[in-house]
Design an enzyme around this catalytic site. Structure first.
Site, short mmCIF file in Angstrom:
data_model
loop_
_atom_site.label_atom_id
_atom_site.label_comp_id
_atom_site.label_asym_id
_atom_site.label_seq_id
_atom_site.Cartn_x
_atom_site.Cartn_y
_atom_site.Cartn_z
CE LYS A 41 -3.84 -1.91 2.75
NZ LYS A 41 -4.94 -1.69 1.80
NE ARG A 68 -11.05 -9.43 -2.52
CZ ARG A 68 -11.22 -8.48 -3.44
NH1 ARG A 68 -11.43 -8.80 -4.70
NH2 ARG A 68 -11.19 -7.22 -3.09
#
Length: 512
Positions: free
Chosen positions: A286, A360
């Site tokens: 990130k 997920r």
């Protein structure tokens, strides 16, 4: 190795009490708070105001007029009482708090405004909920609780502390059950915020599991924690893959709530909360500005833990199992690589093309296991899952996907009632093709509409169980202090889930 450390003591929310006595007659309170309602042409003062004005020999409406008060929600007009009042030498302030049109949101926001105005005080007596107790009591208490929230890790004591006690005046003993429920609702959001606020040099998957064990002991819940060996034995390839580069191995936390009188026919709801205790993005690193808030990427797990702890207080009539797959998505020589293939519980495989789409992957294992082993009647997952949700909705509304229209409707309505609004998104099958991988059953991040793609990915692990997916990435953090929200983690979702699960028949019409 992490340095051994512990969380310093934190401030507590106010204690609440109800009394039929009006504020002017209460002793030992240093603040009286009165409601101000916005009228068409002028403001109006609520219950107890006339007696307080007479006690002090002051025209309170004239004070409001001099301060150009409008009665808008959350507006606070302060009247100092430096010498106390007859029969109450401790009284130091009268706060007149705007209640607007006296809707549910107004009561909650007025409670938060009062809490912020009363920091460092000993006791407040207020008649704000007495304007309309059936509508306002719970929302006022929730607002006052959350407006008091603070988290700090400093050498010295906090600069400001919440008011110790809030007395809800002009009510009756019949209002005590509603107060107890309100305290549980506000407390759940407080707990979720606290867990999400803890820095990740302390908050590892093992630490989070320890908090769950303590919570279960406190709330009378069943609890089980799986370590990395058990996860490997059972086949949780997603959780293990995401957590494999961290110095602190992953965990699966299970909490069980069983209502009194439950039998084999009592339905079961499974809640799954994303528990990423820090998210670097892995090798798909990130940017710096996105890393700052990643200690709260386990907000979904914190919400599930907090909901389980409060189910008894809201008289939830169904069995509820909370599952929190907890892992740290770290960098290291053993980190997942783009192109790696992992095998989830049940055998479905995923090609990991983006290691920052890790939430997920851990949810998938827990959902698949829950469907096969627990056979729930309803499955709901909660996660700060996609930046795309924040792009779509900003920071005021959460997203919900659902395979069952009734389930979607009850969650939307609970969110509306509790001030945690949701917007329903489509499980648009037109994008299903994007999930195809040449080497695995699915690609975890193929591009396209990000929130919908993530939901479609998870849908494969829900089986035929009525399922809802709450993507709260949009509302996981508040950018500024605003009414019941304090800058930082919000705990969004705890109250709406408790409102739903605490209803008389939470599963009515779902799956039919």
């Amino acid at each position: 190795m992490r340095a051994t450390t512990s969380l310093p003591p934190q401030v507590s929310p106010p204690e609440f009490a109800v009394t039929a006595t009006r504020p002017h007659a209460l002793r030992g309170v240093d603040v009286i708070a009165l409601p101000v309602l916005a009228g068409d042409d002028a403001v109006m003062l609520g219950p107890g105001s006339a007696e307080v004005g007479e006690l002090l020999g002051i025209d309170l409406l004239a004070v409001l007029d001099a301060e150009h008060a409008t009665g808008k929600t959350g507006e606070v007009t302060t009247l100092p009482v430096p010498l106390g009042a007859p029969d109450n030498a401790e009284l130091r302030q009268v706060l007149m708090v705007g209640l607007g049109a006296a809707g549910a949101d107004d009561f909650r926001r007025a409670g938060a405004a009062l809490a912020r105005a009363a920091f460092d005080r000993s006791a407040v007596a207020t008649t704000i909920p007495a304007v309309e107790p059936a509508l306002g009591l719970e929302q006022f208490v929730v607002g006052a609780t959350l407006g008091s929230f603070a988290f700090a890790w400093r050498k010295d004591r906090p600069e400001h502390v919440p008011v110790a006690r809030i007395v809800l005046a002009g009510l009756s003993d019949e209002d005590r059950p509603a107060l107890e429920r309100a305290v549980a609702m506000g407390g759940a959001s407080w707990r979720a915020r606290t867990l999400a606020s803890v820095p990740s040099n302390l908050k590892s998957p093992a630490w989070l599991a320890d908090q769950a064990v303590g919570l279960a002991r406190e709330a009378g819940l069943g609890v089980e924690v799986w370590d990395e060996q058990r996860l490997a034995d059972v086949g949780f390839g997603g959780v293990l893959g995401v957590g494999q580069a961290s110095a602190t191995p992953p965990r699966l936390i299970r909490l069980d709530y069983t209502p009194a009188g439950a039998g084999h026919r009592t339905p079961t709801v499974v809640l799954v909360g994303k528990g990423i205790t820090f998210d670097t993005g892995g090798l798909t690193l990130k940017p710096h500005e996105a890393l700052v808030n990643m200690k709260r990427d386990m907000t979904g797990g914190a919400v599930v833990m907090s909901v389980l702890a409060a189910l008894s207080a809201v008289d939830c009539p169904v069995k509820v199992v909370g599952l929190i797959p907890a892992a740290e998505n770290a960098l290291g020589g053993n980190a997942l690589r783009p192109g790696d293939v992992i095998t989830h519980y049940g055998g479905r495989t995923t090609e990991v093309t983006n290691t920052d789409a890790e939430g997920r992957l851990v949810l998938a294992d827990a959902m698949a296991w829950a469907v096969e082993q627990l056979k729930p009647d309803v499955l709901v997952d909660v996660a700060t899952l996609t930046g795309a949700m924040k792009v779509a909705l900003g920071q005021q509304v959460g997203g919900v996907f659902a395979t069952d229209d009734v389930l979607a409707a009850v969650l939307l309505e609970s969110g509306r009632r509790e001030g945690e609004p949701l917007w329903r998104f489509p499980l648009a099958s037109a994008y299903e093709e994007k999930l195809r991988s040449k080497v695995a059953d699915a690609d975890n991040a193929p591009g396209g509409p990000g929130a919908i793609i993530a939901a479609l990915f998870l849908q494969h692990f829900a089986g035929d169980v009525p399922w809802a997916h709450l993507d709260i990435a949009s509302v996981g953090d508040a950018p500024d202090d605003s009414f019941e929200y304090s800058k930082g983690p919000t705990g969004f979702g705890a109250r709406l889930l408790l409102d739903w699960l605490g209803s008389a028949d939470p599963l009515a019409g779902i799956g039919s």
